[in-house]
Design a protein around this motif. Sequence first.
Motif, mmCIF file in Angstrom:
data_model
loop_
_atom_site.group_PDB
_atom_site.id
_atom_site.type_symbol
_atom_site.label_atom_id
_atom_site.label_comp_id
_atom_site.label_asym_id
_atom_site.label_seq_id
_atom_site.Cartn_x
_atom_site.Cartn_y
_atom_site.Cartn_z
ATOM 1 N N GLY A 55 0.800 -1.219 0.000
ATOM 2 C CA GLY A 55 0.000 0.000 0.000
ATOM 3 C C GLY A 55 0.829 1.263 0.000
ATOM 4 O O GLY A 55 0.563 2.190 -0.778
ATOM 5 N N SER A 56 1.842 1.319 0.855
ATOM 6 C CA SER A 56 2.628 2.546 0.984
ATOM 7 C C SER A 56 3.397 2.861 -0.287
ATOM 8 O O SER A 56 3.336 3.984 -0.815
ATOM 9 N N GLU A 57 4.112 1.876 -0.806
ATOM 10 C CA GLU A 57 4.928 2.126 -1.997
ATOM 11 C C GLU A 57 4.060 2.348 -3.239
ATOM 12 O O GLU A 57 4.429 3.117 -4.126
ATOM 13 N N SER A 58 2.913 1.682 -3.285
ATOM 14 C CA SER A 58 1.980 1.915 -4.400
ATOM 15 C C SER A 58 1.460 3.341 -4.372
ATOM 16 O O SER A 58 1.304 3.988 -5.425
ATOM 17 N N LEU A 59 1.156 3.835 -3.178
ATOM 18 C CA LEU A 59 0.668 5.206 -3.047
ATOM 19 C C LEU A 59 1.723 6.199 -3.514
ATOM 20 O O LEU A 59 1.416 7.157 -4.242
ATOM 21 N N ALA A 60 2.978 5.976 -3.128
ATOM 22 C CA ALA A 60 4.059 6.862 -3.560
ATOM 23 C C ALA A 60 4.195 6.841 -5.080
ATOM 24 O O ALA A 60 4.394 7.883 -5.714
ATOM 25 N N ALA A 61 4.079 5.654 -5.675
ATOM 26 C CA ALA A 61 4.170 5.541 -7.130
ATOM 27 C C ALA A 61 3.004 6.239 -7.814
ATOM 28 O O ALA A 61 3.167 6.859 -8.875
ATOM 29 N N ALA A 62 1.826 6.151 -7.219
ATOM 30 C CA ALA A 62 0.646 6.798 -7.789
ATOM 31 C C ALA A 62 0.786 8.315 -7.764
ATOM 32 O O ALA A 62 0.458 8.999 -8.743
ATOM 33 N N ILE A 63 1.268 8.853 -6.665
ATOM 34 C CA ILE A 63 1.473 10.306 -6.580
ATOM 35 C C ILE A 63 2.449 10.754 -7.658
ATOM 36 O O ILE A 63 2.225 11.757 -8.354
ATOM 37 N N ALA A 64 3.521 9.989 -7.824
ATOM 38 C CA ALA A 64 4.526 10.336 -8.833
ATOM 39 C C ALA A 64 3.945 10.263 -10.239
ATOM 40 O O ALA A 64 4.318 11.054 -11.108
ATOM 41 N N ALA A 65 3.040 9.327 -10.474
ATOM 42 C CA ALA A 65 2.447 9.179 -11.809
ATOM 43 C C ALA A 65 1.672 10.421 -12.213
ATOM 44 O O ALA A 65 1.701 10.824 -13.387
ATOM 45 N N TYR A 66 0.977 11.035 -11.270
ATOM 46 C CA TYR A 66 0.237 12.256 -11.571
ATOM 47 C C TYR A 66 1.201 13.404 -11.919
ATOM 48 O O TYR A 66 0.925 14.210 -12.800
ATOM 49 N N GLY A 67 2.298 13.483 -11.197
ATOM 50 C CA GLY A 67 3.277 14.530 -11.428
ATOM 51 C C GLY A 67 2.862 15.862 -10.837
ATOM 52 O O GLY A 67 1.673 16.147 -10.672
ATOM 53 N N GLY A 68 3.833 16.676 -10.493
ATOM 54 C CA GLY A 68 3.579 18.031 -10.019
ATOM 55 C C GLY A 68 3.062 18.136 -8.599
ATOM 56 O O GLY A 68 2.639 19.207 -8.166
ATOM 57 N N VAL A 69 3.085 17.036 -7.849
ATOM 58 C CA VAL A 69 2.572 17.048 -6.472
ATOM 59 C C VAL A 69 3.719 17.251 -5.495
ATOM 60 O O VAL A 69 4.699 16.510 -5.507
ATOM 61 N N LYS A 70 3.582 18.251 -4.661
ATOM 62 C CA LYS A 70 4.578 18.518 -3.622
ATOM 63 C C LYS A 70 3.969 18.505 -2.225
ATOM 64 O O LYS A 70 4.599 18.052 -1.273
#
Length: 252
Positions: free
Chosen positions: A118-133
């Motif tokens: 769950g944790s690493e998938s969430l991090a990957a999902a945020i990165a997929a969207y891009g531009g999130v800080k």
Amino acid sequence: MQDEAKDSRGWRKVFGVLGPSTNTTVQPDFDDMRPAGVTNHYSRIIVSNAQAISNETFLAGTQAIADNTVDAVKSVMTADPDYLVMGMSAITFYGGAEGAARFRRQIREVSGLYLSTGSESLAAAIAAYGGVKKVAFVSPYYPVANEQVRNFLSDYGYETVRDVPLQCPSWTSIARVGTPRLREVLKQLDGDDVDAILQVGTNLSMVKLAAAAEMWLGKPVIAINTATYWHALRANGIQDKVYGFGRLLEEF
């Protein structure tokens, strides 16, 4: 032509899904997102319906889940799955990025399979969207576990602006948090200072609400069950667009 050596229903991939025995949300969520040729086989991590009434009892309850995970792995391995998907999230955030990687390695040592957490998938999902800080998130956890989520996100470079721990009183009560309450929390979390809103806690049903909220908030709203199943599909080369669960499964 279908290869007769492959599973007749899971001819693309057979997923072994691991989740707490008290969790009633992951199994239907993952099945709703399942493309043709992929099958999900839920293996229950035996745990009592713990009464989480403090930071200490919440941590103790999640540790019991961690302690019993290996038995669930061994059980689902008898189905000869191709890949494992973790239908739980709290313990995968503990210890930050290194703690998550260590947990993943431990399960791989037992199973010999790769897996999505769950944790690493969430991090990957945020990165997929891009531009999130900057992010905000809701959980069914207690404050001590939200702190672990904040630390994990920080390790990936994301600043948590706000977070809401719902402090659900038992494991099964998490699944009984309704849409009206979650809508209120989304409004509480949102703001011009937030680039994305996240939901953690796999028994909290939010895959449909998150998809709807993306449209009216105009920013990424990521439910952890969506992120985890998306990660499992993409890690196995399955690029199907699954509609009705938000931009993650439709665009990335």
